[in-house]
Write a protein that holds these residues in place. Structure first.
Motif, mmCIF file in Angstrom:
data_model
loop_
_atom_site.group_PDB
_atom_site.id
_atom_site.type_symbol
_atom_site.label_atom_id
_atom_site.label_comp_id
_atom_site.label_asym_id
_atom_site.label_seq_id
_atom_site.Cartn_x
_atom_site.Cartn_y
_atom_site.Cartn_z
ATOM 1 N N PRO A 36 3.959 12.955 -5.087
ATOM 2 C CA PRO A 36 4.536 12.092 -4.104
ATOM 3 C C PRO A 36 3.401 10.973 -4.007
ATOM 4 N N VAL A 37 3.777 9.606 -3.691
ATOM 5 C CA VAL A 37 2.901 8.548 -3.570
ATOM 6 C C VAL A 37 2.968 7.776 -2.264
ATOM 7 N N LEU A 38 2.184 7.668 -1.389
ATOM 8 C CA LEU A 38 2.122 6.900 -0.076
ATOM 9 C C LEU A 38 1.668 5.545 -0.379
ATOM 10 N N PHE A 39 2.113 4.586 -0.406
ATOM 11 C CA PHE A 39 1.530 3.245 -0.510
ATOM 12 C C PHE A 39 1.366 2.829 1.167
ATOM 13 N N LYS A 40 0.004 2.386 1.360
ATOM 14 C CA LYS A 40 -0.083 1.980 2.874
ATOM 15 C C LYS A 40 0.213 0.546 3.106
ATOM 16 N N ASP A 41 0.388 -0.586 2.189
ATOM 17 C CA ASP A 41 0.505 -1.529 2.315
ATOM 18 C C ASP A 41 1.292 -2.597 1.277
ATOM 19 N N VAL A 42 2.456 -2.219 1.406
ATOM 20 C CA VAL A 42 3.370 -3.011 0.678
ATOM 21 C C VAL A 42 3.976 -4.245 1.350
ATOM 22 N N GLU A 43 3.262 -5.407 1.094
ATOM 23 C CA GLU A 43 3.580 -6.551 1.920
ATOM 24 C C GLU A 43 3.882 -6.250 3.447
ATOM 25 N N GLY A 44 2.959 -5.559 3.921
ATOM 26 C CA GLY A 44 2.994 -5.323 5.371
ATOM 27 C C GLY A 44 3.599 -4.116 5.853
ATOM 28 N N TRP A 45 4.275 -3.273 4.807
ATOM 29 C CA TRP A 45 5.060 -2.067 5.102
ATOM 30 C C TRP A 45 4.612 -0.955 4.453
#
Length: 420
Positions: A36-45
C-alpha cells in the motif's frame, strides 16, 4: 475510516515529496506493486493506492484467512443481509461544487484517453439498489464518460433514457474493502450489492453496513467522497484505457455523466486504483471465485478451494481443489469452472493435498499427475473474455488440466512426507 485503515498497514509506503497526478503517480504504484502506498501531496491532495493489492491483506482486514475469504464471499452472495439506515455521515461535513479537473484524478498511462476515475462505484435506485464499478474518463470540470457494460446499471440507464429521463446516481469513492468486493460481484438482477456488503460486514465485524438516505438513494457512510450525479443520454468516445490484462481496451461511444455536487470527509484520502495492477486483480477477481466454487460444487461435492491466479490477471486462469469420488470428477470440475466464470480461459484441477495458493505446488501437480493425451480438455471457439487480446470477436479456445491422482493408484502419486 479510510485513513484509519491505511495507517494501520504495517507495510505502508509513504511518499512525502510532491507527486504529479499525470503519469508520475503510476511510477510509484508500479514500483511497490504489492505494498500500500500513501502519497502525502498529489497536487495538494492525499492519495492512496495498492491498498488491497494482496489476498492476505484483504483476508486479515476481514478477520479471516485465504480459505475463509472464499467462504465469506460465497456466504454473503448466497445470503445477503439488510443494511442499516442512519442519520449521520462524516462526508456530509463538506459540500462543494464539483471541479473534476482540480481533483487528483490520475492519467495512469501515456495512451490513456484522459484522466480516469477507477475506484469509484455507482449507486442507482429503481426497483432495487444497484452498486457497481465503472471507470470514468474525465472530459471537463463537471463531465465524464462512463463505461457501461450491458448489465444492471446499463439496464437502469436504458430504461431511464427510453422514458426521456436522466438516471440519477450517487458516485462513491474511498470505500472500505467489503463494499469494494460487493460492488464487483455479479449477482441476479434485483439483488442489492449493498446487502452483500452488509453480510460481509456482519460476518467480519459483527455489524451491518451503515448507509444514509441521500435524497432518496442509500449511500454508505464510510465513503471518503460522494458525488451527486446523473447519467445522460449523450454519448462520447471512452478510451483508450488499460484494462485488467495490462493491455489497452478499445474506444467506444459511451454515456456522459454530469457531476452536480461533491461531499467529502475532513482531510479526505483519494483512492487511486492502478489499472492492471495487483489491486485491480484482487477487487475484480476475488468476487468471481465464489461463482466458480458454487458451480463446481454442483458436480463435485467436496470442493476445497478456488483461486484465480495473479499470472492469469485473476481473470483468465484458475486453480480448483477437489476431492475426487469418481473418475471423471476432474473433467466435470473443469467444465463447471468454465460455466461459473465464462471469461475463464484455463483451469487446473488438483487434489486436496495441493496448496492452490502456491504456484510451485500447482506446477508440481501438473508435472507429476498430468498427461496431455489423457487429462487435457480443449474447448475450441468458445465465448470468452473480451479483455483477452489473443481472442477474436469474443471467441477463444479454453483448456483444462486435470492434475488429480487416479483413484486406483492414489498411493503411487503421493508426495513423500515424514507423516506416519
Amino acid at each position: 475510516m479510510l485513513r484509519e485503515i491505511v495507517e494501520s498497514f504495517e507495510d505502508l509506503v509513504v511518499i512525502d515529496k510532491p507527486v504529479k497526478k499525470e503519469l508520475e503517480l503510476t511510477k510509484f504504484l508500479l514500483k511497490y506493486k504489492d505494498k500500500p502506498v500513501l502519497f502525502k501531496d498529489v497536487e495538494g491532495w492525499e492519495v492512496a493506492g495498492n491498498l488491497w493489492s494482496s489476498r492476505e491483506r484483504i483476508a486479515k482486514f476481514l478477520n479471516t484467512d485465504n480459505k475463509g475469504l472464499l467462504e465469506l464471499l460465497y456466504e454473503a452472495m448466497e445470503k445477503p443481509k439488510p443494511f442499516s439506515v442512519v442519520e449521520k455521515a462524516e462526508f456530509l461535513k463538506n459540500r462543494e461544487k464539483v471541479n473534476l479537473l482540480e481533483l487528483p484524478i490520475p492519467k495512469y498511462y501515456p495512451k490513456d484517453g484522459g484522466p480516469y476515475l477507477t475506484s469509484a462505484m455507482v449507486i442507482a435506485k429503481k426497483e432495487f439498489v444497484n452498486v457497481s464499478f465503472h471507470r470514468m474518463m474525465v472530459l471537463d470540470e463537471e463531465r465524464a464518460v462512463i463505461r457501461l457494460v450491458p448489465r444492471h446499471l446499463y439496464s437502469m440507464w436504458k430504461d431511464s433514457v427510453e422514458h426521456g429521463e436522466e438516471l440519477e446516481v450517487r458516485i462513491v469513492l474511498g470505500n472500505p474493502v467489503h463494499l469494494l468486493l460487493a460492488g464487483a460481484t455479479s449477482v441476479a438482477y434485483g439483488v442489492s450489492e449493498l446487502e452483500i456488503a452488509s453480510a460481509i460486514s456482519l460476518k467480519a465485524f459483527g455489524r451491518p453496513l451503515e448507509v444514509i438516505n441521500l435524497d432518496g438513494i442509500p449511500t454508505p457512510v464510510d465513503s471518503e467522497f460522494v458525488f451527486k450525479a446523473k447519467i445522460t443520454d449523450e454519448v462520447a468516445d471512452e478510451g483508450p484505457f488499460v484494462d485488467i490484462t495490462g493491455t489497452y481496451d478499445i474506444v467506444r461511444k459511451q454515456p456522459i455523466v454530469i457531476f452536480e455536487e461533491m461531499y467529502h470527509v475532513d482531510d479526505p484520502i483519494f483512492h487511486a486504483l492502478l489499472p492492471g495492477g495487483y489491486e485491480h486483480y484482487m477487487l475484480m477477481g476475488l468476487p468471481k471465485e465464489p461463482q466458480i466454487y458454487a458451480s463446481v460444487k454442483k458436480v463435485v461435492p467436496k470442493v476445497h478451494g478456488v483461486r484465480l491466479t495473479e499470472g492469469g490477471c485473476m481473470w483468465l486462469h484458475a486453480v480448483v481443489s477437489i476431492t475426487k469420488q469418481h473418475e471423471g470428477d476432474g473433467k466435470n470440475a473443469i467444465l463447471a469452472a468454465f460455466a461459473g466464470h465464462p471469461s475463464l480461459k484455463r483451469v487446473v484441477v488438483v487434489d486436496e493435498d495441493v496448496n492452490i495458493y502456491d504456484d510451485r505446488e500447482v506446477e508440481w501437480a501438473i508435472a507429476t499427475r498430468f498427461q496431455p493425451d489423457r487429462d487435457l480438455v480443449i474447448i475450441p471457439n468458445a465465448r470468452g473474455s473480451s479483455l483477452d487480446p489473443s481472442g477474436k470477436d469474443g471467441l477463444t479456445a479454453k483448456w483444462g488440466i486435470d492434475a488429480t491422482k487416479p483413484l486406483d493408484k492414489k498411493k503411487e502419486f503421493e508426495k513423500a512426507s515424514l507423516d506416519f
